[in-house]
Design a protein around this motif. Structure first.
Motif, PDB file in Angstrom:
ATOM      1  N   LEU A  45      80.469  56.898  47.485  1.00 46.93           N
ATOM      2  CA  LEU A  45      79.657  56.733  46.590  1.00 46.93           C
ATOM      3  C   LEU A  45      79.003  58.018  45.790  1.00 46.93           C
ATOM      4  CD1 LEU A  45      77.725  54.958  44.618  1.00 46.93           C
ATOM      5  CD2 LEU A  45      75.996  54.762  46.630  1.00 46.93           C
ATOM      6  N   TYR A  46      78.627  58.978  46.708  1.00 50.55           N
ATOM      7  CA  TYR A  46      77.884  60.339  46.541  1.00 50.55           C
ATOM      8  C   TYR A  46      78.845  61.021  45.823  1.00 50.55           C
ATOM      9  CZ  TYR A  46      74.470  58.806  49.950  1.00 50.55           C
ATOM     10  OH  TYR A  46      73.609  58.140  50.912  1.00 50.55           O
ATOM     11  N   LYS A  47      80.236  60.841  46.247  1.00 54.19           N
ATOM     12  CA  LYS A  47      81.209  61.928  45.719  1.00 54.19           C
ATOM     13  C   LYS A  47      81.887  61.391  44.473  1.00 54.19           C
ATOM     14  CE  LYS A  47      82.320  64.234  49.783  1.00 54.19           C
ATOM     15  NZ  LYS A  47      83.274  64.462  51.239  1.00 54.19           N
ATOM     16  N   GLU A  48      82.188  60.058  44.550  1.00 52.64           N
ATOM     17  CA  GLU A  48      82.520  59.446  43.062  1.00 52.64           C
ATOM     18  C   GLU A  48      81.644  59.202  42.046  1.00 52.64           C
ATOM     19  OE1 GLU A  48      84.783  56.294  44.271  1.00 52.64           O
ATOM     20  OE2 GLU A  48      86.142  57.267  45.329  1.00 52.64           O
ATOM     21  N   ASN A  49      80.475  58.772  42.472  1.00 52.96           N
ATOM     22  CA  ASN A  49      79.574  58.536  41.104  1.00 52.96           C
ATOM     23  C   ASN A  49      78.594  59.839  41.219  1.00 52.96           C
ATOM     24  OD1 ASN A  49      77.395  57.669  39.668  1.00 52.96           O
ATOM     25  ND2 ASN A  49      77.294  55.711  40.443  1.00 52.96           N
ATOM     26  N   THR A  50      78.973  60.759  40.225  1.00 54.27           N
ATOM     27  CA  THR A  50      78.202  61.934  40.077  1.00 54.27           C
ATOM     28  C   THR A  50      76.602  61.903  39.686  1.00 54.27           C
ATOM     29  OG1 THR A  50      78.730  62.338  37.904  1.00 54.27           O
ATOM     30  CG2 THR A  50      80.181  63.583  39.732  1.00 54.27           C
ATOM     31  N   ARG A  51      76.406  60.637  39.214  1.00 58.57           N
ATOM     32  CA  ARG A  51      74.854  60.576  38.475  1.00 58.57           C
ATOM     33  C   ARG A  51      74.295  59.395  39.464  1.00 58.57           C
ATOM     34  NH1 ARG A  51      73.486  61.534  33.261  1.00 58.57           N
ATOM     35  NH2 ARG A  51      71.826  59.750  33.391  1.00 58.57           N
TER      36      ARG A  51
END
Ligand SMILES: [Zn+2]
Length: 512
Positions: free
Chosen positions: A178-184
């Motif tokens: 989640l942290y790596k793929e969703n930058t926002r």
């Protein structure tokens, strides 16, 4: 008939712990949330803005006991302090949630039950060093001389208690992805890097989510085991679900879920960026779009604390400076996301230099000129000159940047663009000098400069509204408008029609 779908914006603040009245730190988060809520509302979004109080847990239970009243009586007596402070700052929340609200308690039970039935909760033993008088656990590094309670300076004891654990470890890979793929998902970005590093280095451990009733009774009962009470943070996090109508207004819930922006202080990042999404994944909810962790506020260079006298009451500040100046200052002076300092000296400086000299003078000047040359009626003017077009280009740039900054939660930059917008209009007036055109008998140039300036002040008013709703309302009245201009409708030319009568002019900001 075609039904127009309106865009929605759901924003939350943390719920505050009502063991003391709010100070400037909680006011800061809540003001920024209100600014964003008003911004999206002015753009035509349907907005839901949630704030409230976190009313369970050991600390409140003990405070109430000390006062000889029930915990509920105690929190009931504290909530009005928050409501009054938010009212004085013109915070327009849509719901003030209390974790003792019946629909909240029901929501928490249902969701925790869902997680339990999924197999993500199991019974275990919590072990640690315990001070009986504090009624809390300590880790070895908290202790004085490695064995004494830091409060009571008495030996702690080793204690075990049965608790239920949530399988947080199961969600480690999903969270990292989640942290790596969703930058926002977590902003500012450096806070996310910290989480990734910490989780990859240390791994995620399962977390206790209940306490035995003998240990703490003031909380929501665990729905599958009445000998247990849910731990206060799991109860608190779920307010973002109950607050938007999960139980009592399903239509609202469906419309607004998930949150678009959740504002928090960086001290509660772990709960909001790790445990919260894991609970949501487990219970099968869509995740929030952005968790934004702002920095800490100091006051005149010092930590906020009662003993240092820096726990300023926001109501006192409002009485002294007015709510708009406080709102403006908080949004303007502290780069949103970083640590910042609340300094009354700076507050006075920004009030005088930017609000009084830049914005106040501009509006007073243009209204005076309109009155003097055209009897307070918007003049008709011929087509735009090259100077006008050049200025419109600059103003458009500021307006576009203003929107970009607001959407990226860089509220302090958006305020700066608002000031630059006003400065550009002031510069235009100096350049076109309608007072000397009048002397030369060039009435058309005077009319054009005034017509344009009025149109641009109209746009400026819409830009100011999220930060300074009272001032925006006053300017609108001085412009003779029925309502505050909305960001969704403003144009860079043609807002105010020729022949329109302006209202009474009045000084907007008295110098401090
Ligand atoms: Zn102790």
């Amino acid at each position: 008939m075609i039904r127009l779908t309106t865009k929605k914006f759901y924003i939350t603040t943390p719920i505050y712990y009502p063991n003391r009245p709010p100070h400037i730190g909680s006011a800061y988060t809540t003001v920024i949330a209100d600014i964003l809520a008003r911004y999206y509302e002015s753009l035509g979004y349907e907005v839901f803005f949630l704030t409230g109080t976190d009313e369970h847990g050991m600390k409140l239970f003990k405070e109430a006991k000390n006062k000889g009243i029930s915990p509920k009586e105690y929190v009931d007596s504290m909530v009005p302090f928050f409501k009054r402070a938010w009212e004085s700052l013109d915070i327009r929340y849509r719901r003030f949630i209390r974790t003792t609200d019946p629909d909240h308690e029901e929501t928490v039970k249902r969701i925790v039950m869902r997680i339990y039935e999924k197999g993500d909760i199991y019974k275990g033993v919590y072990r640690g060093l315990y001070c009986v008088e504090c009624e809390r656990y300590y880790t070895a590094k908290d202790l004085v001389d490695g064995k004494l309670c830091p409060i009571h300076l008495k030996p702690v004891e080793y204690l075990e208690m049965e608790v239920y654990y949530f399988r947080l470890s199961k969600y480690q890979d999903d969270l990292i992805r989640l942290y790596k793929e969703n930058t926002r998902f977590v902003l500012p970005a450096e806070r996310k890097q910290y989480l990734i590093r910490k989780i990859e280095e240390e791994g995620l451990k399962d977390v206790a989510i209940t306490r035995p009733r003998w240990y703490l009774s003031w909380g929501i009962e665990c729905p599958w085991d009445s000998d247990h009470v849910l731990y206060v943070w799991v109860d608190a996090l779920l307010n973002y679900i109950s607050g938007v109508g999960y139980i009592n207004d399903r239509e609202k819930f469906e419309k607004f879920w998930p949150p678009n922006v959740q504002l928090i202080g960086k001290d509660i990042l772990w709960f909001h960026a790790v445990i919260w999404p894991a609970l949501l994944m487990s219970a099968g909810f869509e995740l929030p779009q952005t968790i934004f962790a702002h920095g800490f506020l100091t006051v005149n260079g010092k930590k906020i604390s009662k003993s240092l006298g820096t726990d300023i009451d926001p109501i006192d500040l409002v009485n002294k400076y007015g709510s708009d100046t406080i709102r403006y200052y908080l949004a303007r002076a502290i780069p949103f996301g970083e640590d910042g300092d609340f300094s009354e000296k700076d507050l006075v400086r920004y009030h005088n230099d930017e609000l009084a000299n830049e914005i106040g003078n501009l509006i007073y000047r243009v209204l005076t000129l309109t009155e003097r040359y055209f009897g307070g009626i918007t003049p008709e003017a011929s087509r735009l000159t090259d100077i006008d077009k050049e200025i419109i280009g600059e103003l458009r740039k500021h307006l576009n940047e203003y929107h970009n900054f607001m959407k990226n939660l860089q509220v302090h930059h958006a305020v700066m663009r608002t000031i630059m917008f006003a400065q550009t209009i002031n510069a235009y007036l100096n350049k076109t000098a309608p007072w000397s055109c009048w002397k030369k008998g060039d009435k058309d140039s005077v009319a054009r400069a005034i017509r344009n300036s009025l149109d641009w002040i109209y746009v400026l008013t819409a830009m100011m509204y999220p930060f300074m709703p009272r001032t925006a309302d006053k300017i609108s009245k001085q412009l003779g408008l029925d309502s505050i201009p909305r960001l969704s409708d403003v144009r860079l030319i043609g807002n105010i029609k020729p022949g329109h009568k302006l209202g009474e002019k009045e000084i907007l900001f008295k110098k401090l």
